[in-house]
Design a protein around this motif. Structure first.
Motif, PDB file in Angstrom:
ATOM      1  N   PHE A  18      -2.547  11.202  -2.289  1.00 49.74           N
ATOM      2  CA  PHE A  18      -3.855  10.568  -2.069  1.00 49.74           C
ATOM      3  C   PHE A  18      -4.863  11.586  -1.537  1.00 49.74           C
ATOM      4  O   PHE A  18      -6.013  11.632  -1.955  1.00 49.74           O
ATOM      5  N   GLY A  34      -8.809   6.728  -7.214  1.00 54.33           N
ATOM      6  CA  GLY A  34      -7.524   7.237  -6.743  1.00 54.33           C
ATOM      7  C   GLY A  34      -7.048   6.514  -5.496  1.00 54.33           C
ATOM      8  O   GLY A  34      -6.486   5.410  -5.573  1.00 54.33           O
ATOM      9  N   GLN A  35      -7.278   7.129  -4.340  1.00 53.88           N
ATOM     10  CA  GLN A  35      -6.791   6.557  -3.078  1.00 53.88           C
ATOM     11  C   GLN A  35      -7.243   5.097  -2.942  1.00 53.88           C
ATOM     12  O   GLN A  35      -8.387   4.765  -3.271  1.00 53.88           O
ATOM     13  N   GLY A  36      -6.353   4.258  -2.411  1.00 54.69           N
ATOM     14  CA  GLY A  36      -6.646   2.832  -2.308  1.00 54.69           C
ATOM     15  C   GLY A  36      -7.520   2.482  -1.124  1.00 54.69           C
ATOM     16  O   GLY A  36      -7.015   2.171  -0.054  1.00 54.69           O
ATOM     17  N   TYR A 122       6.356   3.725  -2.287  1.00 56.32           N
ATOM     18  CA  TYR A 122       5.161   4.155  -1.529  1.00 56.32           C
ATOM     19  C   TYR A 122       5.510   5.408  -0.719  1.00 56.32           C
ATOM     20  O   TYR A 122       6.603   5.514  -0.164  1.00 56.32           O
ATOM     21  N   ASN A 171       2.992  -1.740  -4.258  1.00 61.61           N
ATOM     22  CA  ASN A 171       2.170  -0.575  -4.602  1.00 61.61           C
ATOM     23  C   ASN A 171       3.118   0.518  -5.073  1.00 61.61           C
ATOM     24  O   ASN A 171       4.024   0.875  -4.314  1.00 61.61           O
ATOM     25  N   TYR A 202      -0.483  -6.015   1.340  1.00 61.70           N
ATOM     26  CA  TYR A 202      -1.329  -6.694   0.343  1.00 61.70           C
ATOM     27  C   TYR A 202      -1.044  -8.192   0.280  1.00 61.70           C
ATOM     28  O   TYR A 202      -1.292  -8.845  -0.735  1.00 61.70           O
ATOM     29  N   LYS A 232      -6.258  -3.789   4.190  1.00 62.25           N
ATOM     30  CA  LYS A 232      -6.586  -4.258   2.844  1.00 62.25           C
ATOM     31  C   LYS A 232      -7.130  -5.682   2.896  1.00 62.25           C
ATOM     32  O   LYS A 232      -8.031  -6.032   2.150  1.00 62.25           O
ATOM     33  N   PHE A 317      -4.577  -2.528  -7.324  1.00 58.72           N
ATOM     34  CA  PHE A 317      -4.287  -1.429  -8.238  1.00 58.72           C
ATOM     35  C   PHE A 317      -3.940  -1.959  -9.626  1.00 58.72           C
ATOM     36  O   PHE A 317      -3.342  -3.033  -9.754  1.00 58.72           O
ATOM     37  N   ARG A 365      -2.416   5.138 -12.022  1.00 61.62           N
ATOM     38  CA  ARG A 365      -2.851   3.994 -11.208  1.00 61.62           C
ATOM     39  C   ARG A 365      -4.350   4.059 -10.951  1.00 61.62           C
ATOM     40  O   ARG A 365      -4.856   5.087 -10.520  1.00 61.62           O
TER      41      ARG A 365
HETATM   42  N1  GLN Z   1      -2.379   3.130   0.651  1.00 63.90           N
HETATM   43  C1  GLN Z   1      -3.320   3.971  -0.002  1.00 63.90           C
HETATM   44  C2  GLN Z   1      -2.984   4.043  -1.495  1.00 63.90           C
HETATM   45  O1  GLN Z   1      -1.927   3.662  -1.927  1.00 63.90           O
HETATM   46  C3  GLN Z   1      -3.337   5.394   0.498  1.00 63.90           C
HETATM   47  C4  GLN Z   1      -3.306   5.644   1.920  1.00 63.90           C
HETATM   48  C5  GLN Z   1      -3.181   7.141   2.145  1.00 63.90           C
HETATM   49  O2  GLN Z   1      -4.054   7.902   1.795  1.00 63.90           O
HETATM   50  N2  GLN Z   1      -2.068   7.563   2.693  1.00 63.90           N
HETATM   51  O3  GLN Z   1      -3.785   4.540  -2.212  1.00 63.90           O
END
Ligand code: GLN
Ligand code: PMP
Length: 388
Positions: A18, A34-36, A122, A171, A202, A232, A317, A365
């Protein structure tokens, strides 16, 4: 002679995907899927409550366990799904779900213990397990539907299994585990006397389906550590307010660690989130409606562009199969999207596998928790894929 600063235990771990993609996105002026993290703001009422807490002088250390207000709000919330957690002895606040996961695994894993993880995994779970001397045991979720095979799960269990981590909604696959799947996992946890650690960050972001915590299945609340986060739920990822609900003995162990790694979490932000949790039923419908619209917009357009899309059941995502568009693997394709004229950042999914040789390399993703204007701009730039 130069000093080698980094301890052995940390050397295997690279900067996270990320952070890496975030940096490349910035350098290449990309639209960042990208990053969530949402690029829109969280609810005003929650922000106002935190601001009021600051103005009213709630600015000193919170108790180790967390402020009574947020723990009470969580206890009430879980009562609604028939889970009874005592706010004093079973609910603890951490600096995000990430730190709660660190505390949970550190609290329970002894050297040599095995911990089952679903793959794609994850990114934080395996390093934490390993740093505690544990051994991650991956069980694959099989594309294109990302379900596990019960036989494969069963053979991952052994007398050395200490725990299983269940991330649902998941995720990066965006799948929500079914009651049936959770019952199978429950049966194995009981048979092998092991602990379930859930990652439910989530939990509220579900579409046309229902989120179930394995803790609510018979026999499981006494062997489950529930982990979640306000990041989230309220589109406030920067606040880093996470929590764990667990049996008293597990809570004691996690708090024992927490007193040395942080000992307290931001007081006014906990108070803001407490208000959000109290009002979640009024806040959530509009947030979910908004996400549903973004999900539909992005899925439809990605399909038109030639991606094969797994319609997300949860999370924010979208997993997209790139095989119709390119012969490149996911990592090379993501790099190309960033560095070519397309200028769109996404996350390659093969990095979430231990054995990268056998990992599927045809998924990337997209995060759709973005303003409609960001989504439209990104989709417009993605049109240039046709010229690659
Ligand atoms: N949870 C976020 C994702 O999946 C990222 C968090 C992080 O940067 N560690 O994108
Ligand atoms: N678990 C999963 C599955 C995630 O996607 C994330 C990213 N929000 C986290 C944990 C981390 O949550 P937090 O920001 O609360 O540490």
């Amino acid at each position: 002679m130069s000093l080698n600063w980094m301890a052995e235990k940390l050397r295997p771990y690279e900067p996270s995907i990320f952070a890496t993609i975030g940096r490349l996105a910035l350098e290449n002026k990309c639209v960042n899927f990208g990053q969530g993290f949402p690029d829109f703001d969280g609810p005003r009422m929650v922000k106002d409550a935190a601001c009021a807490a600051i103005s009213e002088g709630h600015n000193q250390y919170a108790p180790l366990a967390g402020t009574p207000q947020i723990r009470q709000a969580l206890a009430e919330k879980y009562k609604q799904i028939n889970l009874d957690y005592d706010a004093d002895s079973q609910i603890s606040i951490f600096n995000g779900a990430t730190q709660a996961m660190y505390a949970a695994l550190t609290a329970i894993v002894n050297p040599g213990d095995e911990v089952i993880v679903f793959e794609p995994t994850y990114d934080t779970y395996n390093p934490i397990i390993e740093m505690n001397g544990g051994i991650p045991v991956p069980v694959r979720l099989h594309p294109p539907s990302f379900h596990f095979e019960l036989q494969e799960l069963r053979s991952a269990f052994s007398p050395r299994t200490r725990a299983i981590i269940i991330n649902t909604p998941h995720n990066p696959s965006s799948r929500v585990f079914t009651q049936h799947e959770l019952s199978d996992i429950r049966d194995l946890c009981l048979e092998f006397n092991c602990i379930a650690i859930t990652d439910e960050v989530y939990e509220y972001l579900v579409f046309h389906t229902e989120h179930i915590s394995i803790a609510s299945l018979e026999g499981m609340s006494e062997r489950t550590i529930i982990i979640s986060s306000s990041a989230k739920t309220f589109a406030l990822t920067g606040w880093k307010i996470g929590y764990a609900l667990a049996p008293v003995a597990a809570t004691e162990a996690m708090r024992r660690l927490h007193q040395y790694i942080a000992f307290a979490v931001s007081t006014p932000l906990q108070l803001g989130i407490a208000r959000g949790i109290e009002r979640i039923d009024t806040l959530l419908p509009a947030m979910i409606q908004r996400l549903k619209r973004k999900r539909t917009l992005m899925c439809n357009q990605l399909e038109e562009l030639g991606f094969n899309v797994l319609r997300p059941q949860g999370t924010f995502f979208i997993l997209a199969d790139i095989s119709k568009l390119t012969k490149l693997d996911d990592i090379s394709f993501v790099r190309k999207l960033i560095e070519s004229e397309v200028r769109v950042a996404t996350i390659p999914v093969s990095v979430f596998y231990r054995d990268t040789q056998t990992a599927p390399k045809n998924y990337i993703r997209f995060c759709f928790a973005k303003k409609t204007s960001t989504i439209e701009k990104g989709l417009q730039q993605l049109q240039k894929i046709k010229d690659l």
